[in-house]
Each structure stands twice: as C-alpha cells, then as structure tokens.
Design a protein around this motif. Structure first.
Motif, PDB file in Angstrom:
ATOM      1  N   LYS A  15       4.104  12.589  16.122  1.00  0.00           N
ATOM      2  CA  LYS A  15       4.292  13.503  17.249  1.00  0.00           C
ATOM      3  C   LYS A  15       3.001  14.233  17.615  1.00  0.00           C
ATOM      4  O   LYS A  15       2.836  14.680  18.749  1.00  0.00           O
ATOM      5  N   GLU A  16       2.072  14.374  16.669  1.00  0.00           N
ATOM      6  CA  GLU A  16       0.782  14.988  16.991  1.00  0.00           C
ATOM      7  C   GLU A  16       0.030  14.132  18.015  1.00  0.00           C
ATOM      8  O   GLU A  16      -0.648  14.647  18.885  1.00  0.00           O
ATOM      9  N   LYS A  17       0.156  12.833  17.897  1.00  0.00           N
ATOM     10  CA  LYS A  17      -0.533  11.921  18.811  1.00  0.00           C
ATOM     11  C   LYS A  17       0.271  11.703  20.090  1.00  0.00           C
ATOM     12  O   LYS A  17      -0.296  11.659  21.176  1.00  0.00           O
ATOM     13  N   PHE A  18       1.568  11.533  19.955  1.00  0.00           N
ATOM     14  CA  PHE A  18       2.442  11.254  21.098  1.00  0.00           C
ATOM     15  C   PHE A  18       3.651  12.189  21.051  1.00  0.00           C
ATOM     16  O   PHE A  18       4.716  11.808  20.569  1.00  0.00           O
ATOM     17  N   PRO A  19       3.505  13.421  21.536  1.00  0.00           N
ATOM     18  CA  PRO A  19       4.575  14.416  21.384  1.00  0.00           C
ATOM     19  C   PRO A  19       5.904  14.064  22.044  1.00  0.00           C
ATOM     20  O   PRO A  19       6.940  14.547  21.617  1.00  0.00           O
ATOM     21  N   ASN A  20       5.904  13.221  23.054  1.00  0.00           N
ATOM     22  CA  ASN A  20       7.135  12.947  23.795  1.00  0.00           C
ATOM     23  C   ASN A  20       7.716  11.563  23.561  1.00  0.00           C
ATOM     24  O   ASN A  20       8.653  11.169  24.243  1.00  0.00           O
ATOM     25  N   LYS A  21       7.169  10.826  22.608  1.00  0.00           N
ATOM     26  CA  LYS A  21       7.650   9.466  22.360  1.00  0.00           C
ATOM     27  C   LYS A  21       8.800   9.453  21.361  1.00  0.00           C
ATOM     28  O   LYS A  21       8.971  10.369  20.567  1.00  0.00           O
ATOM     29  N   LEU A  22       9.528   8.360  21.407  1.00  0.00           N
ATOM     30  CA  LEU A  22      10.579   8.084  20.434  1.00  0.00           C
ATOM     31  C   LEU A  22       9.983   7.137  19.386  1.00  0.00           C
ATOM     32  O   LEU A  22       9.308   6.175  19.742  1.00  0.00           O
ATOM     33  N   PHE A  23      10.214   7.415  18.122  1.00  0.00           N
ATOM     34  CA  PHE A  23       9.680   6.596  17.033  1.00  0.00           C
ATOM     35  C   PHE A  23      10.819   6.033  16.200  1.00  0.00           C
ATOM     36  O   PHE A  23      11.874   6.646  16.089  1.00  0.00           O
ATOM     37  N   TYR A  24      10.551   4.882  15.614  1.00  0.00           N
ATOM     38  CA  TYR A  24      11.511   4.260  14.704  1.00  0.00           C
ATOM     39  C   TYR A  24      11.078   4.642  13.294  1.00  0.00           C
ATOM     40  O   TYR A  24       9.937   4.427  12.905  1.00  0.00           O
ATOM     41  N   LEU A  25      11.982   5.211  12.528  1.00  0.00           N
ATOM     42  CA  LEU A  25      11.664   5.723  11.206  1.00  0.00           C
ATOM     43  C   LEU A  25      12.390   4.928  10.140  1.00  0.00           C
ATOM     44  O   LEU A  25      13.582   4.642  10.272  1.00  0.00           O
ATOM     45  N   LEU A  26      11.667   4.570   9.094  1.00  0.00           N
ATOM     46  CA  LEU A  26      12.307   3.928   7.943  1.00  0.00           C
ATOM     47  C   LEU A  26      11.477   4.170   6.693  1.00  0.00           C
ATOM     48  O   LEU A  26      10.339   4.633   6.760  1.00  0.00           O
ATOM     49  N   GLN A  27      12.094   3.863   5.570  1.00  0.00           N
ATOM     50  CA  GLN A  27      11.403   3.977   4.289  1.00  0.00           C
ATOM     51  C   GLN A  27      10.893   2.585   3.911  1.00  0.00           C
ATOM     52  O   GLN A  27      11.648   1.612   3.921  1.00  0.00           O
ATOM     53  N   VAL A  28       9.612   2.516   3.600  1.00  0.00           N
ATOM     54  CA  VAL A  28       8.984   1.234   3.264  1.00  0.00           C
ATOM     55  C   VAL A  28       9.668   0.627   2.040  1.00  0.00           C
ATOM     56  O   VAL A  28       9.828   1.294   1.018  1.00  0.00           O
ATOM     57  N   GLY A  29      10.083  -0.623   2.181  1.00  0.00           N
ATOM     58  CA  GLY A  29      10.725  -1.337   1.072  1.00  0.00           C
ATOM     59  C   GLY A  29      12.179  -1.005   0.893  1.00  0.00           C
ATOM     60  O   GLY A  29      12.804  -1.446  -0.069  1.00  0.00           O
ATOM     61  N   SER A  30      12.762  -0.268   1.815  1.00  0.00           N
ATOM     62  CA  SER A  30      14.172   0.108   1.691  1.00  0.00           C
ATOM     63  C   SER A  30      15.065  -1.116   1.713  1.00  0.00           C
ATOM     64  O   SER A  30      14.869  -2.016   2.517  1.00  0.00           O
ATOM     65  N   PRO A  31      16.056  -1.169   0.833  1.00  0.00           N
ATOM     66  CA  PRO A  31      16.954  -2.325   0.817  1.00  0.00           C
ATOM     67  C   PRO A  31      17.825  -2.434   2.065  1.00  0.00           C
ATOM     68  O   PRO A  31      18.468  -3.433   2.286  1.00  0.00           O
ATOM     69  N   SER A  32      17.842  -1.411   2.893  1.00  0.00           N
ATOM     70  CA  SER A  32      18.643  -1.467   4.120  1.00  0.00           C
ATOM     71  C   SER A  32      17.993  -2.344   5.180  1.00  0.00           C
ATOM     72  O   SER A  32      18.556  -2.565   6.231  1.00  0.00           O
ATOM     73  N   MET A  33      16.841  -2.834   4.923  1.00  0.00           N
ATOM     74  CA  MET A  33      16.138  -3.705   5.875  1.00  0.00           C
ATOM     75  C   MET A  33      16.736  -5.085   5.862  1.00  0.00           C
ATOM     76  O   MET A  33      16.988  -5.696   4.945  1.00  0.00           O
ATOM     77  N   GLU A  78       0.789  -1.234   0.000  1.00  0.00           N
ATOM     78  CA  GLU A  78       0.000   0.000   0.000  1.00  0.00           C
ATOM     79  C   GLU A  78       0.821   1.284   0.000  1.00  0.00           C
ATOM     80  O   GLU A  78       0.303   2.334  -0.363  1.00  0.00           O
ATOM     81  N   ALA A  79       2.074   1.217   0.423  1.00  0.00           N
ATOM     82  CA  ALA A  79       2.817   2.459   0.647  1.00  0.00           C
ATOM     83  C   ALA A  79       4.294   2.338   0.309  1.00  0.00           C
ATOM     84  O   ALA A  79       5.148   2.916   0.989  1.00  0.00           O
ATOM     85  N   MET A  80       4.623   1.614  -0.725  1.00  0.00           N
ATOM     86  CA  MET A  80       6.020   1.425  -1.102  1.00  0.00           C
ATOM     87  C   MET A  80       6.710   2.774  -1.293  1.00  0.00           C
ATOM     88  O   MET A  80       6.151   3.689  -1.900  1.00  0.00           O
ATOM     89  N   SER A  81       7.893   2.891  -0.728  1.00  0.00           N
ATOM     90  CA  SER A  81       8.770   4.064  -0.802  1.00  0.00           C
ATOM     91  C   SER A  81       8.337   5.234   0.078  1.00  0.00           C
ATOM     92  O   SER A  81       9.035   6.240   0.138  1.00  0.00           O
ATOM     93  N   LYS A  82       7.191   5.124   0.747  1.00  0.00           N
ATOM     94  CA  LYS A  82       6.818   6.175   1.697  1.00  0.00           C
ATOM     95  C   LYS A  82       7.624   5.958   2.973  1.00  0.00           C
ATOM     96  O   LYS A  82       8.245   4.923   3.178  1.00  0.00           O
ATOM     97  N   PHE A  83       7.595   6.951   3.828  1.00  0.00           N
ATOM     98  CA  PHE A  83       8.272   6.853   5.113  1.00  0.00           C
ATOM     99  C   PHE A  83       7.266   6.478   6.184  1.00  0.00           C
ATOM    100  O   PHE A  83       6.107   6.878   6.127  1.00  0.00           O
ATOM    101  N   VAL A  84       7.718   5.696   7.152  1.00  0.00           N
ATOM    102  CA  VAL A  84       6.847   5.256   8.233  1.00  0.00           C
ATOM    103  C   VAL A  84       7.531   5.492   9.573  1.00  0.00           C
ATOM    104  O   VAL A  84       8.716   5.195   9.732  1.00  0.00           O
ATOM    105  N   ALA A  85       6.772   6.066  10.491  1.00  0.00           N
ATOM    106  CA  ALA A  85       7.205   6.218  11.874  1.00  0.00           C
ATOM    107  C   ALA A  85       6.478   5.136  12.667  1.00  0.00           C
ATOM    108  O   ALA A  85       5.250   5.081  12.659  1.00  0.00           O
ATOM    109  N   LEU A  86       7.237   4.273  13.323  1.00  0.00           N
ATOM    110  CA  LEU A  86       6.671   3.124  14.023  1.00  0.00           C
ATOM    111  C   LEU A  86       6.676   3.316  15.535  1.00  0.00           C
ATOM    112  O   LEU A  86       7.640   3.850  16.091  1.00  0.00           O
ATOM    113  N   ASP A  87       5.614   2.829  16.168  1.00  0.00           N
ATOM    114  CA  ASP A  87       5.561   2.757  17.621  1.00  0.00           C
ATOM    115  C   ASP A  87       5.124   1.343  17.993  1.00  0.00           C
ATOM    116  O   ASP A  87       3.941   1.023  17.985  1.00  0.00           O
TER     117      ASP A  87
END
Length: 80
Positions: A62-80, A33-42
């Motif tokens: 951050k709008e939902k959880f302003p003080n949390k730490l998120f894991y960020l990656l690009q969907v389908g990135s070969p670095s996975m 559904e979202a290849m190459s988009k960026f995703v912030a994971l919790d």
C-alpha cells in the motif's frame, strides 16, 4: 454523484485466477527464500511484497500503490 474516488468494479474470479497464475511463476523463488512469510501480489505490475505478517506485507504494498487491490497469501501454504 462524485466519481473521483470510485474504482471500476473488480471481477474477483478473474483477479484471483490472474494472481494465482503470477504466484505460480514466482512460487519456487518464494518458497526457497521466504517460506511461511506472507506475500501481497500485484499481477498487473509483476510485483510482490513480503512480510512476517499479512499486515506487514499489505502495508508495504500500500505504500507503493495506496488504492490497489492485492492478493494475499502465505508462501508454501497447503491451501494453494
């Protein structure tokens, strides 16, 4: 010392491992559904936020959880 704004220390290895485990659970859906988009994971809440840019996905998270730490990656990135 003022402890009001202090968060407990984060074990980054554990945080990364759990975040990647959560990504694996939703990877197929995101890649369909979202290849190459960026995703912030919790992984703690099993939520994620998509954006065209890294900044956009983090802003949404951050709008939902302003003080949390998120894991960020690009969907389908070969670095996975």
């Amino acid at each position: 010392m003022d402890n009001i704004n202090r968060q407990s220390p984060v074990n980054l290895d554990d945080f990364s491992k759990k975040s990647l485990e959560y990504y694996e659970q939703i990877k197929q859906k995101l890649e369909n559904e979202a290849m190459s988009k960026f995703v912030a994971l919790d992984y703690e809440t099993s939520q994620y936020w998509l954006g065209e840019t890294a900044s956009e996905s983090l802003t949404k998270a951050k709008e939902k959880f302003p003080n949390k730490l998120f894991y960020l990656l690009q969907v389908g990135s070969p670095s996975m």
